[in-house]
Design a protein around this motif. Structure first.
Motif, short mmCIF file in Angstrom:
data_model
loop_
_atom_site.label_atom_id
_atom_site.label_comp_id
_atom_site.label_asym_id
_atom_site.label_seq_id
_atom_site.Cartn_x
_atom_site.Cartn_y
_atom_site.Cartn_z
N PHE A 85 0.89 -1.36 -0.20
CA PHE A 85 0.12 -0.17 0.09
C PHE A 85 1.28 1.40 -0.40
N LYS B 83 1.11 4.20 -2.27
CA LYS B 83 0.97 6.36 -2.15
C LYS B 83 2.29 6.57 -2.22
N ILE C 58 -4.01 11.24 1.94
CA ILE C 58 -3.25 9.50 2.22
C ILE C 58 -2.17 8.65 2.89
N ALA D 182 -4.51 -0.28 3.46
CA ALA D 182 -5.68 0.21 2.77
C ALA D 182 -6.83 -0.86 3.63
N GLN E 25 -10.53 0.37 5.23
CA GLN E 25 -11.00 1.08 4.75
C GLN E 25 -12.15 1.46 3.36
N VAL F 180 -13.85 2.93 0.39
CA VAL F 180 -14.26 2.98 -0.70
C VAL F 180 -15.54 3.69 -1.29
N VAL G 253 -12.63 -2.02 1.55
CA VAL G 253 -11.50 -2.94 1.27
C VAL G 253 -11.50 -3.86 1.80
N TRP H 3 -6.28 -5.20 -5.00
CA TRP H 3 -7.14 -5.14 -3.42
C TRP H 3 -8.41 -5.40 -3.87
N LEU I 101 -8.09 2.25 -6.40
CA LEU I 101 -8.04 2.29 -5.04
C LEU I 101 -7.72 3.01 -5.00
N LEU I 102 -6.64 4.10 -4.87
CA LEU I 102 -6.50 5.15 -4.42
C LEU I 102 -7.47 6.56 -4.81
N ILE J 262 -10.55 5.85 -2.88
CA ILE J 262 -10.45 5.96 -1.71
C ILE J 262 -11.05 7.74 -1.34
#
Length: 120
Positions: A3, A7, A23, A29, A32, A34, A56, A87, A104-105, A108
């Motif tokens: 993770f 990032k 982040i 993650a 988290q 999302v 997640v 993920w 994924l980011l 989020i």
């Protein structure tokens, strides 16, 4: 961790320090919340998407084949296998999806922005 690597790759590519600040404190993650984007219909000009909140629940490594950067024949590139972290997210409606790091980011960020009523 994988993770942290995701990032770092986003932080190298993103100019948006606001997203980086969101982040930075996250160490994992897993757990988290999302907001995932699912394309329902797509044409050459546009996409129709639906959004769902999700959690997640896990991650794994996936084998991906990518081209090797060489000066050789660009029409028949040499390929190599790499491990890519993905993920698992489960939506509130029970749909399971696998997201790569950048996806994924973004999910989020989408969740945080919507819950903070951020119009940007």
């Amino acid at each position: 961790s994988v993770f942290d690597a995701a990032k770092r790759s986003l932080q190298k590519n993103e100019e948006d320090t606001k997203q980086n600040d969101l982040i930075s404190p996250l160490s994992t993650a897993i757990g988290q919340r999302v907001r995932v984007r699912m394309v329902v219909e797509s044409t050459k000009d546009s996409e129709i998407a639906r959004y769902e909140d999700a959690s997640v629940t896990g991650w794994k490594m996936r084998k991906d084949e990518i081209p090797v950067e060489t000066d050789g024949d660009e029409f028949d590139p040499e390929m190599k296998m790499v491990d890519t972290p993905i993920w698992k997210v489960v939506t509130n409606n029970g749909h399971e999806m696998w997201l790569a790091g950048a996806e994924l980011l973004q999910a989020i960020f989408r969740y945080i922005k919507r819950n903070n009523n951020d119009p940007s």
